[in-house]
Scaffold this active site. Sequence first.
Site, PDB file in Angstrom:
ATOM      1  CE  LYS A  52     -32.650  76.270  -0.417  1.00 39.50           C
ATOM      2  NZ  LYS A  52     -33.449  77.331   0.153  1.00 39.50           N
TER       3      LYS A  52
HETATM    4  C1  LIG Z   1     -33.732  77.727   1.445  1.00 37.58           C
HETATM    5  C2  LIG Z   1     -34.343  79.069   1.680  1.00 37.58           C
HETATM    6  C3  LIG Z   1     -34.108  79.794   2.879  1.00 37.58           C
HETATM    7  C4  LIG Z   1     -33.332  79.210   4.039  1.00 37.58           C
HETATM    8  O1  LIG Z   1     -31.962  79.111   3.794  1.00 37.58           O
HETATM    9  P1  LIG Z   1     -31.037  78.174   4.718  1.00 37.58           P
HETATM   10  O2  LIG Z   1     -29.684  78.246   4.110  1.00 37.58           O
HETATM   11  O3  LIG Z   1     -31.636  76.808   4.653  1.00 37.58           O
HETATM   12  O4  LIG Z   1     -31.071  78.724   6.100  1.00 37.58           O
HETATM   13  C5  LIG Z   1     -34.634  81.073   2.981  1.00 37.58           C
HETATM   14  N1  LIG Z   1     -35.382  81.614   1.999  1.00 37.58           N
HETATM   15  C6  LIG Z   1     -35.622  80.947   0.838  1.00 37.58           C
HETATM   16  C7  LIG Z   1     -36.465  81.601  -0.197  1.00 37.58           C
HETATM   17  C8  LIG Z   1     -35.118  79.666   0.628  1.00 37.58           C
HETATM   18  O5  LIG Z   1     -35.378  79.002  -0.514  1.00 37.58           O
END
Ligand SMILES: *Cc1c(COP(=O)(O)O)cnc(C)c1O
Length: 460
Positions: free
Chosen positions: A108
Amino acid sequence: MEYLSTRGDETRVSFEQACLSGLAPDGGLYTPVEYPRIDPVKPGESYTSLATRILGAFAGDTIEPAVMAQLVERAYNSFAHQSVTPLSQIGPDRWMLELHHGPTLAFKDVAMQIIAQIYDHFLAKRGERLTVLCATSGDTGGAAAAAFAGLKSVDVFILHPFGRISPIQRRFMTSTGADNIHNLALDGDFDDSQAIVKSLFADESFRRDVRLSGVNSINWTRIAAQSVYFAAAQGALGADRSLRFVVPTGNFGDALAAYVAARCGLLNGLELLSAVNANRTMVDLMTKGKLARRPAVATHSPAMDIALPSNAERLLFEVMGRESDRLKNFYDSFGQSGEAELDDRVQGALNCTGVKAVSIDDDETAREMKRLLIETGTLQCPHTAVASAAARANPTDSVDVILSTAHAAKFPETVSEITGESPPLPARSEAFLAKEERFERLPNELYAVREAILKQVSKG
Ligand SMILES: *Cc1c(COP(=O)(O)O)cnc(C)c1O
């Protein structure tokens, strides 16, 4: 470059408006009117140069290239690796795309760091302030706190369920020391936090008074920023290689970014495996053409415990030939009865996109974490393991690129329980554990959260 809403609102908006508002007024998601053609990676091109070109193409004339280059530089100098998202080999024709070298050890950070810089740029130019509000079950809140900390034109309020997130996840949000980051710890669970945030977004006068904005993965800027590492991986492994990207999926934001990269000509075709945990909505949609309302179930990979993947809407919009009326009917029917079904033609189109979905349960995830430790000597986070297990169960002739979405040290309890080894926290993150935490504990009441935000924002 103009943007339209997936739900048919007639107004076309600029990148600036799409970025600052997040969701379209009719409840749809902003999407470019046309995908720009972008040159793939040039030999020797840096991540920041590539990001500047790709984000520049999406921003159109709202941000000058030289300014975009500065924003991108500022965003990614917080990363611990100069390649930003390096690849590491884990087997013959098997690679990990490491997305966890940012300040809060999860992917993120990649999008949040640049979205914060872009917000600050637009708002400084307009002489305006905004309030960003988000509910978090873990990774998003930390990434937002780290990215927006110290910026002058944005106040960030992060709601987390008191006592229900891991200490490391909490500290990444509460120890920034920045005056513009406000943590509200709610006496309730994640769904309560999410419900309060939704009510506040629906409250017209509150929304106007504090100038509310959202940075969750429906914001187009996040998708644009995430498309960069798919393009970078294609460049690093060879422009002519056939790659399969395997993406741990929750809201389908990351997976959609790969689709977008392909549409812009940044990839050599598209082969995408969307790997979900026991929350298997994407699998039912891809294989049966069905969307059904279900409660989210808790798994080893909590960031993917999502029952309704919001970004699936953008893919459905494309396979319905961009006919907003059809899409609206589909979601209206889902809203009313909790169920909706694609017609055969649309489902056929969905199956021709190059996207497949696979579900991996907790036992398979745990087994994969142990196998990866034996095969590569590395501890991987449970989300990454879901993708790796999905890849193993579905062999391909292409080169596999598995997205590693978080550092194992972010989920120490699960990782050590399964593998018997505790993942060490990278040295650069240890400083967080020594810092003072700041949060305000609040009852599970809408008015309490509303008042707490109004009080802070009026202090300005
Ligand atoms: C948010 C997240 C995901 C999922 O990603 P999306 O874009 O919501 O599909 C996968 N792994 C981790 C560690 C995350 O923080």
